[in-house]
Write a protein that holds these residues in place. Structure first.
Motif, PDB file in Angstrom:
ATOM      1  N   ILE A 317       0.868  -1.186   0.000  1.00  0.00           N
ATOM      2  CA  ILE A 317       0.000   0.000   0.000  1.00  0.00           C
ATOM      3  C   ILE A 317       0.901   1.231   0.000  1.00  0.00           C
ATOM      4  CG2 ILE A 317      -1.765   1.317   1.264  1.00  0.00           C
ATOM      5  CD1 ILE A 317      -2.924  -1.314   0.573  1.00  0.00           C
ATOM      6  N   PHE A 318       0.606   2.131  -0.904  1.00  0.00           N
ATOM      7  CA  PHE A 318       1.227   3.464  -0.899  1.00  0.00           C
ATOM      8  C   PHE A 318       0.131   4.469  -0.563  1.00  0.00           C
ATOM      9  CE2 PHE A 318       4.051   1.256  -3.924  1.00  0.00           C
ATOM     10  CZ  PHE A 318       5.290   1.666  -3.468  1.00  0.00           C
ATOM     11  N   LYS A 319       0.531   5.661  -0.211  1.00  0.00           N
ATOM     12  CA  LYS A 319      -0.467   6.727  -0.073  1.00  0.00           C
ATOM     13  C   LYS A 319      -0.074   7.899  -0.957  1.00  0.00           C
ATOM     14  CE  LYS A 319      -3.171   6.260   4.053  1.00  0.00           C
ATOM     15  NZ  LYS A 319      -3.382   6.652   5.438  1.00  0.00           N
ATOM     16  N   ARG A 320      -1.082   8.422  -1.652  1.00  0.00           N
ATOM     17  CA  ARG A 320      -0.841   9.611  -2.474  1.00  0.00           C
ATOM     18  C   ARG A 320      -0.703  10.818  -1.568  1.00  0.00           C
ATOM     19  NH1 ARG A 320      -5.797   8.438  -6.306  1.00  0.00           N
ATOM     20  NH2 ARG A 320      -6.609  10.281  -5.251  1.00  0.00           N
ATOM     21  N   SER A 321      -0.325  11.936  -2.157  1.00  0.00           N
ATOM     22  CA  SER A 321      -0.156  13.140  -1.326  1.00  0.00           C
ATOM     23  C   SER A 321      -1.492  13.595  -0.721  1.00  0.00           C
ATOM     24  CB  SER A 321       0.486  14.264  -2.143  1.00  0.00           C
ATOM     25  OG  SER A 321      -0.205  14.421  -3.343  1.00  0.00           O
ATOM     26  N   ASP A 322      -2.644  13.172  -1.329  1.00  0.00           N
ATOM     27  CA  ASP A 322      -3.934  13.530  -0.730  1.00  0.00           C
ATOM     28  C   ASP A 322      -4.422  12.433   0.223  1.00  0.00           C
ATOM     29  OD1 ASP A 322      -4.608  11.502  -2.432  1.00  0.00           O
ATOM     30  OD2 ASP A 322      -6.037  12.646  -3.626  1.00  0.00           O
ATOM     31  N   ASN A 323      -3.493  11.532   0.621  1.00  0.00           N
ATOM     32  CA  ASN A 323      -3.765  10.462   1.585  1.00  0.00           C
ATOM     33  C   ASN A 323      -4.622   9.314   1.055  1.00  0.00           C
ATOM     34  OD1 ASN A 323      -2.231  10.925   3.772  1.00  0.00           O
ATOM     35  ND2 ASN A 323      -3.684  12.348   4.716  1.00  0.00           N
ATOM     36  N   THR A 324      -4.938   9.344  -0.216  1.00  0.00           N
ATOM     37  CA  THR A 324      -5.709   8.231  -0.782  1.00  0.00           C
ATOM     38  C   THR A 324      -4.775   7.029  -0.949  1.00  0.00           C
ATOM     39  OG1 THR A 324      -6.945   9.864  -2.001  1.00  0.00           O
ATOM     40  CG2 THR A 324      -7.217   7.566  -2.706  1.00  0.00           C
ATOM     41  N   PRO A 325      -5.234   5.833  -0.538  1.00  0.00           N
ATOM     42  CA  PRO A 325      -4.351   4.668  -0.677  1.00  0.00           C
ATOM     43  C   PRO A 325      -4.242   4.185  -2.124  1.00  0.00           C
ATOM     44  CG  PRO A 325      -6.428   4.050   0.347  1.00  0.00           C
ATOM     45  CD  PRO A 325      -6.489   5.531   0.157  1.00  0.00           C
ATOM     46  N   ILE A 326      -3.113   3.622  -2.423  1.00  0.00           N
ATOM     47  CA  ILE A 326      -2.872   3.026  -3.757  1.00  0.00           C
ATOM     48  C   ILE A 326      -2.501   1.566  -3.518  1.00  0.00           C
ATOM     49  CG2 ILE A 326      -1.415   3.070  -5.818  1.00  0.00           C
ATOM     50  CD1 ILE A 326      -0.773   6.049  -4.806  1.00  0.00           C
ATOM     51  N   GLN A 327      -3.218   0.686  -4.177  1.00  0.00           N
ATOM     52  CA  GLN A 327      -2.902  -0.744  -4.067  1.00  0.00           C
ATOM     53  C   GLN A 327      -1.838  -1.097  -5.090  1.00  0.00           C
ATOM     54  OE1 GLN A 327      -4.735  -2.676  -1.982  1.00  0.00           O
ATOM     55  NE2 GLN A 327      -6.369  -1.220  -1.484  1.00  0.00           N
ATOM     56  N   PHE A 328      -0.795  -1.757  -4.611  1.00  0.00           N
ATOM     57  CA  PHE A 328       0.250  -2.207  -5.549  1.00  0.00           C
ATOM     58  C   PHE A 328       0.377  -3.717  -5.438  1.00  0.00           C
ATOM     59  CE2 PHE A 328       4.886  -3.389  -5.680  1.00  0.00           C
ATOM     60  CZ  PHE A 328       4.939  -3.515  -7.060  1.00  0.00           C
ATOM     61  N   ARG A 329       0.464  -4.365  -6.597  1.00  0.00           N
ATOM     62  CA  ARG A 329       0.669  -5.816  -6.587  1.00  0.00           C
ATOM     63  C   ARG A 329       1.708  -6.202  -7.640  1.00  0.00           C
ATOM     64  NH1 ARG A 329      -4.080  -9.898  -8.068  1.00  0.00           N
ATOM     65  NH2 ARG A 329      -3.799  -8.695  -9.964  1.00  0.00           N
ATOM     66  N   LEU A 330       2.686  -6.969  -7.184  1.00  0.00           N
ATOM     67  CA  LEU A 330       3.708  -7.497  -8.104  1.00  0.00           C
ATOM     68  C   LEU A 330       3.440  -8.983  -8.261  1.00  0.00           C
ATOM     69  CD1 LEU A 330       6.657  -6.662  -9.375  1.00  0.00           C
ATOM     70  CD2 LEU A 330       7.462  -8.137  -7.553  1.00  0.00           C
ATOM     71  N   MET A 331       3.201  -9.403  -9.481  1.00  0.00           N
ATOM     72  CA  MET A 331       2.770 -10.790  -9.704  1.00  0.00           C
ATOM     73  C   MET A 331       3.794 -11.549 -10.542  1.00  0.00           C
ATOM     74  SD  MET A 331       0.450 -13.068  -9.363  1.00  0.00           S
ATOM     75  CE  MET A 331      -1.117 -12.364  -8.917  1.00  0.00           C
ATOM     76  N   PRO A 332       4.450 -12.585  -9.970  1.00  0.00           N
ATOM     77  CA  PRO A 332       5.374 -13.379 -10.790  1.00  0.00           C
ATOM     78  C   PRO A 332       4.590 -14.369 -11.659  1.00  0.00           C
ATOM     79  CG  PRO A 332       5.617 -13.876  -8.429  1.00  0.00           C
ATOM     80  CD  PRO A 332       4.393 -13.046  -8.586  1.00  0.00           C
ATOM     81  N   LEU A 333       4.931 -14.452 -12.921  1.00  0.00           N
ATOM     82  CA  LEU A 333       4.246 -15.378 -13.817  1.00  0.00           C
ATOM     83  C   LEU A 333       5.245 -16.422 -14.296  1.00  0.00           C
ATOM     84  CD1 LEU A 333       2.318 -12.863 -16.138  1.00  0.00           C
ATOM     85  CD2 LEU A 333       1.462 -13.996 -14.099  1.00  0.00           C
ATOM     86  N   PRO A 334       4.901 -17.694 -14.169  1.00  0.00           N
ATOM     87  CA  PRO A 334       5.814 -18.716 -14.708  1.00  0.00           C
ATOM     88  C   PRO A 334       5.758 -18.691 -16.238  1.00  0.00           C
ATOM     89  CG  PRO A 334       3.861 -19.725 -13.725  1.00  0.00           C
ATOM     90  CD  PRO A 334       3.691 -18.252 -13.579  1.00  0.00           C
ATOM     91  N   ILE A 335       6.908 -18.510 -16.859  1.00  0.00           N
ATOM     92  CA  ILE A 335       6.949 -18.404 -18.325  1.00  0.00           C
ATOM     93  C   ILE A 335       7.807 -19.559 -18.840  1.00  0.00           C
ATOM     94  CG2 ILE A 335       7.729 -16.950 -20.264  1.00  0.00           C
ATOM     95  CD1 ILE A 335       5.705 -15.307 -18.969  1.00  0.00           C
ATOM     96  N   GLY A 336       7.332 -20.235 -19.872  1.00  0.00           N
ATOM     97  CA  GLY A 336       8.009 -21.436 -20.370  1.00  0.00           C
ATOM     98  C   GLY A 336       9.356 -21.194 -20.998  1.00  0.00           C
ATOM     99  N   ASN A 337       9.472 -20.127 -21.713  1.00  0.00           N
ATOM    100  CA  ASN A 337      10.729 -19.871 -22.425  1.00  0.00           C
ATOM    101  C   ASN A 337      11.206 -18.481 -22.019  1.00  0.00           C
ATOM    102  OD1 ASN A 337      12.825 -20.167 -24.207  1.00  0.00           O
ATOM    103  ND2 ASN A 337      11.639 -19.527 -25.993  1.00  0.00           N
ATOM    104  N   PRO A 338      11.705 -18.348 -20.788  1.00  0.00           N
ATOM    105  CA  PRO A 338      11.947 -17.006 -20.254  1.00  0.00           C
ATOM    106  C   PRO A 338      13.113 -16.301 -20.942  1.00  0.00           C
ATOM    107  CG  PRO A 338      12.829 -18.634 -18.768  1.00  0.00           C
ATOM    108  CD  PRO A 338      12.164 -19.395 -19.858  1.00  0.00           C
TER     109      PRO A 338
END
Lengths: 433, 507
Positions: A317-338
């Motif tokens: 979770i981040f917060k903007r300067s106006d205090n509104t929350p920002i949802q952040f998600r980092l998603m690892p994806l299994p890739i066959g031929n990376p």
């Protein structure tokens, strides 16, 4: 551009004689015999994968030290043969380790340090010093020297000469011979250290070579993520000039994202970001975290908290300067031929919710399938801005040449601002789990 | 209108090349160009962090200023640009030095060499030097000789020479000056500056043409019927009467800026993006260009001079009433020309060029008019079908527009033209750099792509030689037509286009 070899066969001379030999080679009393006045590059070049592939007979020599296609192909083949996960990247340590358990004693000529990529030689380095550790624990230190003059491919008569020095031997013997390096790097020229390997190997040697006045070139996609981010941050903090190839490879993503918001009428949306999703290949999160950190820095978001989950995803979770929350998600994806770079970005989705206007959804993808994945869930009800981002596939030497030719001798202020945020994201999420 | 909100994601993304440690030496540092263009451009480069930390600017002129006095004067001149960025200015001004130099005095040259060596030591500039001649054009030759005789151009890799326009005043003098300069330095050390080439929009012509597949196939005589190149100014001669009286619009604008726009518009694609490849193509197209009728040059050129104009509230005086201008002056402040290019691509396509002072609008643009559709299937709303036009706006309101016909709304099938617009401002929202910012950086980088080579300069002068000779020998054949200030020039200029059933664009 094809790699270039030194014009003369390197001369093997004892380490203690190298400084005198080179001094004589470029002595100013010999007319027309001035070396180029550019920079010196010290390269840690273990090429473990290439050495193991040659030893086990999976590729032919000589050992060159570049990331050539033949090595990548053989590594991918070994992933299938060796029952390693299909998502294993070609330069992953697990491949080298698995190969190390295989029988084999094929030897080949070792040309590391003598085979200079033309992108680098075009910059006319004054001195290239290559540290080439060998697999053989009995290999004593060998030191070789050669002068070379890069021949410009366009035929222009603007060559300036330099020299190459190669230190070859087992890590132990190389460590013993490190004393000769300092006198070979003149104070009046900028000197660079390119750590062309995992950042978590031989940390003591790294510390000895990466002294503060040397400009560093590292790749935070190689090595344990915590070590990579920690090292990146700590070195920048000391004021050392740090150049990260993983950060450099983010450029197309940053450029495309910036391009989306170039038209002034779209810029207000940047003040109303509510969600950021980043998809990466495999489970090396550093590049994804650096992108999120860059956005957080540029848009003045404040980090609040983060969590890592079993599947390797990170939520924060981040917060903007106006205090509104920002949802952040980092998603690892299994890739066959990376790709050859662990943790390469494959997609970014940013949702902005301006109060009076229609929501905006920005989707960047490296391929259409990824765009479709990110479009799912009703994104089309928003103003959808989608762009394809070309995958970076430069040879690493070309990226290094780009850094050598464009760095001002300090860390990019954007990387400097992003690295503590990325480290925070990683550490806080790791600490919770 | 530029947006005041910068794109926060754009910061730091420009890929800038790094200038090597450098000492820029400006001769004529007490002059107008230094204050108005050169130092502001360097300050901008500094603010953009594009100058190396090992940098120095050494101003040279005859006035006996000190370093401090030079810094104060530059600060005064740049006060508007500095605004509240005093701290940044203080950092920048520490790179500014001044040395009183009369290039004809041997002693001064010795002092200059010593000063440069001292700067090399204090600012680690590694003997990399760019010498910028911002002196009167009549001193270019002697200045080059003096710098050369002091040994300051001996190292072709570390020393460069930038020469302002005008480079010569006709073909012969340009040739002589080239000889002098080339005796003092190698061609790859010489940077003949034309600030129009520093404009983003001029460089964009190259990108538009050679990065897109849709334009190049139609960029030729088969599809284009005529080309108009305009550089119009609203200002008069201002305080340049001394120079302008001996120069006129032909020498001041056409031979350099407009001809460079012509070359970039008409050149063949270079094999690769390389300075010599581009300059080869530019030189080739200029060598193929000619006045529409070289034997009767008066038929393809119209000259004019602005008279009084303006409104009752703000009247404007005519050229002959300007300070420093003779009341019987025959210097042209307006010139319109018709050219052809004798090559496979452009044979038979007229290129119309015009420039003038005190015209109705300030603008520079290139208009490519395409051939009409072979059969007119539809009635045109305007009575007759309009030709497609591609308009490249160089300044102001930089961008491009494409005019083509669409169906006019309604039950019938009538066509009418509309404009498809590209605006730098709308797309990028940030003002582009001044031409000098780009060109100074390029000169210090040793990149000659946007500088004119000796053969280009000579070809450009040769192109206008029949006119210059006519003006010299038989001026009554090229009369000066007066025109009212703040109009689009003399009506006689329309006759140049009338033969082709064309009109000047009135944007």
């Amino acid at each position: 551009m094809s790699p270039q070899l030194t014009l003369q066969t390197p001369l093997q001379i004892p380490p203690e004689e190298i400084p005198i030999y080179l001094q004589q080679l470029w002595s100013s009393d010999q007319t027309g015999n001035a070396g180029s006045n550019t920079f010196c590059l010290l390269v840690w070049q273990p090429s473990w994968l290439e050495q193991q592939l040659v030893r086990t007979g999976k590729i032919n020599g000589p050992i060159i030290g570049s990331h050539r296609q033949e090595i990548i192909y053989a590594a991918r083949k070994f992933v299938l043969e060796g029952n390693l996960p299909h998502s294993t990247t070609p330069f992953d340590k697990s491949i080298t380790t698995a190969l190390g358990n295989k029988e084999g004693s094929t030897s080949a000529e070792d040309l590391r340090g003598q085979h200079i990529n033309s992108a680098i030689s075009a910059l006319q380095p004054r001195r290239l010093i290559t540290l080439a550790p060998t697999l053989d624990p009995n290999q004593n230190l060998q030191t070789m020297v050669a002068a070379y003059c890069p021949l410009p491919e366009d035929g222009a008569n603007k060559a300036a000469c330099g020299d190459v020095v190669v230190l070859r031997g087992h890590i132990n013997s190389l460590t013993e011979g490190l004393d000769i390096i300092k006198p070979l790097l003149p104070d009046e020229l900028p000197s660079w250290l390119w750590w062309n390997s995992n950042l978590d190997e031989v940390p003591d040697l790294f510390d000895q070579l990466a002294i503060s006045q040397r400009r560093l070139i590292i790749d935070t996609a190689l090595g344990e993520p915590g070590r990579c981010l920690g090292l990146l941050h700590s070195r920048i903090k000391t004021g050392q000039a740090v150049n990260d190839l993983n950060w450099l490879r983010l450029r197309n993503w940053r450029e495309t994202l910036a391009m989306v918001f170039d038209p002034p009428q779209r810029r207000d949306a940047l003040n109303h970001v509510s969600q950021l999703d980043i998809d990466i290949e495999g489970n090396h999160p550093v590049q994804g975290l650096l992108l999120a950190a860059w956005l957080a820095d540029r848009l003045n978001w404040k980090f609040q908290s983060s969590n890592t989950f079993k599947d390797g995803s990170i939520q924060a979770i981040f917060k903007r300067s106006d205090n509104t929350p920002i949802q952040f998600r980092l998603m690892p994806l299994p890739i066959g031929n990376p790709s050859i770079h662990p943790g390469q970005l494959v997609g970014v989705r940013m949702i902005c919710k301006p109060s009076a206007e229609k929501e905006v959804c920005v989707i960047l993808g490296s391929e259409t399938g990824e765009c479709m994945r990110l479009e799912a869930g009703g994104m089309a009800r928003m103003e959808l801005l989608e762009e394809m981002v070309p995958i970076q596939s430069n040879p690493v030497e070309k990226d290094v040449a780009r850094l050598l030719s464009s760095s001002r001798g300090n860390t990019s202020p954007l990387l400097a601002a992003s690295s503590p945020i990325a480290l925070n994201l990683f550490n806080s999420s790791s600490a919770d789990n | 209108m530029s947006s005041t909100i910068t794109n926060p994601l754009r910061v730091g993304l420009r890929q800038e090349r790094v200038i090597t440690p450098q000492c820029l030496v400006i001769f004529g540092a007490s002059g107008d160009l230094t204050q108005r263009k050169l130092v502001p451009a360097l300050f901008e480069l500094f603010k953009q962090r594009r100058l190396p930390s090992e940098f120095a600017l050494l101003g040279c002129a005859r006035r006996p200023w000190s370093d401090e006095e030079f810094r104060i004067r530059m600060k005064e001149a740049l006060s508007k640009q500095i605004g509240n960025e005093n701290k940044i200015w203080e950092q920048f001004s520490s790179f500014l030095f001044y040395e009183p130099v009369d290039l004809q005095q041997q002693n001064d040259l010795l002092k200059l060499s010593e000063r440069l060596e001292k700067i090399d030591r204090s600012n680690a500039t590694h003997s990399n030097r760019t010498f910028y001649l911002s002196v009167s054009p009549k001193f270019y030759g002697s200045a080059c000789r003096a710098i050369h005789s002091a040994g300051l151009l001996n190292d072709p890799k570390r020393s460069r020479l930038v020469i302002e326009k005008p480079f010569g005043k006709d073909y012969g003098s340009a040739q002589s000056l080239n000889q002098v300069v080339q005796n003092c330095a190698q061609e790859n050390q010489i940077f003949r500056i034309d600030h129009y080439l520093g404009k983003e929009t001029v460089q964009n012509i190259l990108v538009l043409r050679f990065a897109n597949t849709i334009f190049e196939p139609i960029w030729n005589r088969n599809y284009i019927s005529s080309v108009q190149i305009t550089a119009a100014e609203t200002v008069g001669v201002e305080d340049r009467a001394g120079y302008y009286e001996g120069s006129g619009a032909l020498r001041d604008m056409v031979q350099n800026h407009l001809t460079q726009m012509l070359a970039i518009t008409a050149m063949e694609p270079p094999g690769h993006f390389d300075p010599e490849a581009i300059r080869n193509e530019k030189a080739k197209v200029l060598q193929a260009a000619r006045l529409a009728d070289e034997l009767n040059p008066w038929t393809c050129c119209v000259r004019g001079q602005y008279g009084p104009g303006g409104s009752k509230e703000s009247p404007l005086i005519g050229y002959q009433q300007e300070d420093g201008v003779s009341s019987s002056s025959t210097t042209e402040t307006y010139v319109a020309l018709k050219l052809f290019i004798d090559n496979w691509r452009w044979q038979g396509v007229p290129f119309f060029i015009r420039t003038g002072k005190r015209l109705a609008k300030r603008l520079s643009e290139i208009v490519l008019t395409f051939r009409e559709a072979p059969v007119h299937l539809f009635d045109a709303v305007g009575g007759s079908p309009t030709s497609n036009q591609l308009i490249l706006r160089i300044q102001p309101d930089e961008g491009a527009e494409f005019r083509y016909d669409v169906k006019s709304p309604g039950s019938g099938m009538r066509s009418r033209p509309i404009e498809m617009e590209f605006s730098y401002d709308q797309s990028f929202g940030e003002p582009s750099d001044e031409g000098y910012v780009r060109l100074l950086a390029d000169a210090m980088l040793g990149d000659p792509t946007l500088f004119t080579r000796s053969d280009e300069v000579e070809a450009a002068w040769r192109l206008y030689t029949p006119l210059l000779e006519l003006i010299e020998d038989d001026p009554q054949k090229l009369p000066i037509y007066p025109y009212e200030s703040r109009t689009w020039g003399p009506a006689a200029a329309d006759s140049l286009l009338a033969k082709n059933n064309l009109l000047w664009r009135r944007p």
